[in-house]
Design an enzyme around this catalytic site. Structure first.
Site, mmCIF file in Angstrom:
data_model
loop_
_atom_site.group_PDB
_atom_site.id
_atom_site.type_symbol
_atom_site.label_atom_id
_atom_site.label_comp_id
_atom_site.label_asym_id
_atom_site.label_seq_id
_atom_site.Cartn_x
_atom_site.Cartn_y
_atom_site.Cartn_z
ATOM 1 N N LYS A 80 0.211 20.016 7.764
ATOM 2 C CA LYS A 80 -0.422 18.795 7.295
ATOM 3 C C LYS A 80 -0.205 17.695 8.333
ATOM 4 O O LYS A 80 0.879 17.583 8.911
ATOM 5 C CB LYS A 80 0.179 18.400 5.942
ATOM 6 N N SER A 157 -3.038 15.507 -1.868
ATOM 7 C CA SER A 157 -3.538 14.974 -0.608
ATOM 8 C C SER A 157 -3.512 16.008 0.525
ATOM 9 O O SER A 157 -4.031 15.756 1.607
ATOM 10 C CB SER A 157 -2.686 13.773 -0.193
ATOM 11 N N SER A 181 0.536 16.892 -4.647
ATOM 12 C CA SER A 181 -0.287 17.114 -3.463
ATOM 13 C C SER A 181 -0.152 18.481 -2.807
ATOM 14 O O SER A 181 -0.903 18.796 -1.884
ATOM 15 C CB SER A 181 -0.016 16.023 -2.427
#
Length: 471
Positions: A80, A157, A181
């Site tokens: 990420k 996210s 997330s």
């Protein structure tokens, strides 16, 4: 080679040991798939082709000389875009930070690199990790690979991490989870997501949203893979004091017996306590999941929970907003900076939270963690839907609402470990995940539950049809 691309880390490691393929062949397969699909799916914001090939060749050389670093040596991973790697760009999903270059390397990443893993690249994300739908209106929203005809939400996210693993553009990826997330994109994309307990994995070098609630966790094809990555990342780190109290993470292979969950007690969340109405197909999968768990020997108990998930969702959001505003307050009001409108609004909402209210919120959260730990003393996990519905089209998103956090934020507020597993399909053929919440630092119990569930089902083996883009 699609079978290779959709293999688990465990299967890839076995193939490397047996000499069926090399680490370089694995990396080249994923790089080829990324080149074909990323323009359409938007999973990656950057790909380190030369670095990945160099890492793979080094792993092959170690293995040839009899000096393999272990089961993860030579295996690929996506990160990420809030995981720092010294010298590389880390934009945290923001157009305003496209030139932001890391000066440190995250502890979690460093430990995976020391285990020999090879980083394919950085994955797309919601700006500043503040949003569960997965949308990024300024830089573009990744496409859920389960429907190439309609742009559906990827979940956030950790949006790009979920899409990359689901589409066979990586066998595993790192995400962060402050209110869901990791679990939200795992559920929407039909993969495994493990939300670890705060303090199990160091947050040093992972750009924060909320220092109180942030956690790092893996998105993988299988629970066993999630356990392997967690084991490699976990452990004390002087640069993150919260890790000092964490016990050592240990897990073991599942026993080969017909009732591997015998003796385990799982609370089934009563439908009357759901924080919001859920779709009929989610209820169907919730019921089917309970049947599977019973068949595996677990005792399913319906017990009223002394916790209000909707209240915890709101309280969790208050802490996130306060801490996000404290972090970004120096520039979030600058109209010249190209922040997404909803990211800006969410961060700015923390301005109205007083110091007294913030201190009270932290005290309430600590008390709730203690109450959860005590209440869970006679149970192994709580089973809930992960999300109230499957992936919807982008045009149906209401950014002013947070339905995707209805079940997941509670896990962070409670200080729990949590897991989302693919458990069925919607009436439209989209993945539906279920959530298991456990005691703090009891990830090993969730791993046991998850491995048993995935031995009995094949939902984690399902693949989206990507033939339209040549995969």
């Amino acid at each position: 080679m699609s079978d290779l691309a959709f293999s688990t880390l465990t299967e890839l490691a076995s193939g490397l040991r047996a000499g069926r393929f090399s680490a370089e062949e694995i990396i080249r397969e994923y790089l080829a798939r990324i080149a074909l699909a990323n323009a359409r799916l938007g999973a990656y914001v950057s790909v380190d082709e030369s670095g990945a090939l160099q890492g793979a060749r080094a792993a092959d050389a170690r293995r040839a000389s009899g000096h393999s670093l272990g089961p993860l040596d030579g295996l690929p991973l996506a990160l990420k875009d809030l995981c720092e790697i010294e010298g590389q760009l880390t934009s945290v999903g923001s157009q305003a930070w496209l030139e932001r270059r890391s000066t440190i390397t995250a502890t979690a990443v460093q430990r995976l690199l020391q285990a020999g893993m090879v980083v394919l690249g950085k994955t797309h994300m919601v700006e500043f990790a503040f949003g569960g739908w997965g949308l990024n209106p300024v830089r573009g929203t990744p496409r859920n690979p389960w429907d190439l005809g309609v742009h559906r939400i990827p979940g956030g996210s950790s949006s790009g991490s979920g899409v990359a693993v689901a589409a066979g553009l990586a066998p595993a990826a790192l995400g962060s989870d402050t209110g869901g997330s990791v679990r939200i994109p795992a559920s929407l994309n039909g993969i495994t997501g493990l939300k670890t307990t705060r303090g199990l994995i160091s947050l040093y070098g992972a750009f924060p949203l909320s220092g109180t609630l942030d956690t790092i966790g893996p998105l993988t094809r299988s629970v066993e893979d999630a356990a392997l990555l967690t084991q490699a990342m976990a452990g004390a780190d002087a640069r993150d004091p919260s890790t000092a109290r964490a016990p050592i993470f240990r897990w073991s292979a599942l026993a080969d017996q017909p009732k591997p969950l015998a003796g385990m007690r799982i609370v089934r969340m009563p439908a009357a306590q759901f924080p919001m109405a859920v779709a009929p197909d989610v209820l169907r999968v919730f019921d089917e999941t309970q049947r599977v768990m019973r068949d595996l020997g677990a005792e399913l108990v319906e017990r009223e929970l002394p916790f209000d998930f909707n209240d915890m969702m709101l309280r969790n959001g208050q802490i996130i907003a306060a801490e996000a505003f404290a972090l970004h307050r120096a520039y979030i009001d600058d109209p010249k900076l190209p922040f997404g409108p909803w990211t800006r609004k969410r961060v700015q909402s923390g301005r109205s939270i007083s110091a007294a209210d913030y201190i009270d919120a932290l005290a309430h959260q600590r008390a709730t963690v203690s109450a959860w730990t005590a209440w869970m003393g006679s149970f192994d996990a709580v089973l809930t839907p992960c999300l109230p519905f499957a992936a919807c089209p982008l045009e149906e998103v209401d950014e002013a609402r947070t339905p995707l956090a209805a079940f997941t934020r509670a896990g962070n507020y409670l200080g729990a470990c949590g897991m989302s597993l693919p458990a069925g399909m919607s009436d439209r053929g989209l993945p539906i995940g279920m959530q298991w919440l456990g005691k703090p630092f009891d990830e090993a119990t969730l791993v046991r539950l998850g491995m048993a569930f995935q031995r009995a089902t094949d939902w984690h083996r399902q693949r989206p049809d990507l033939s339209e883009i040549g995969l």
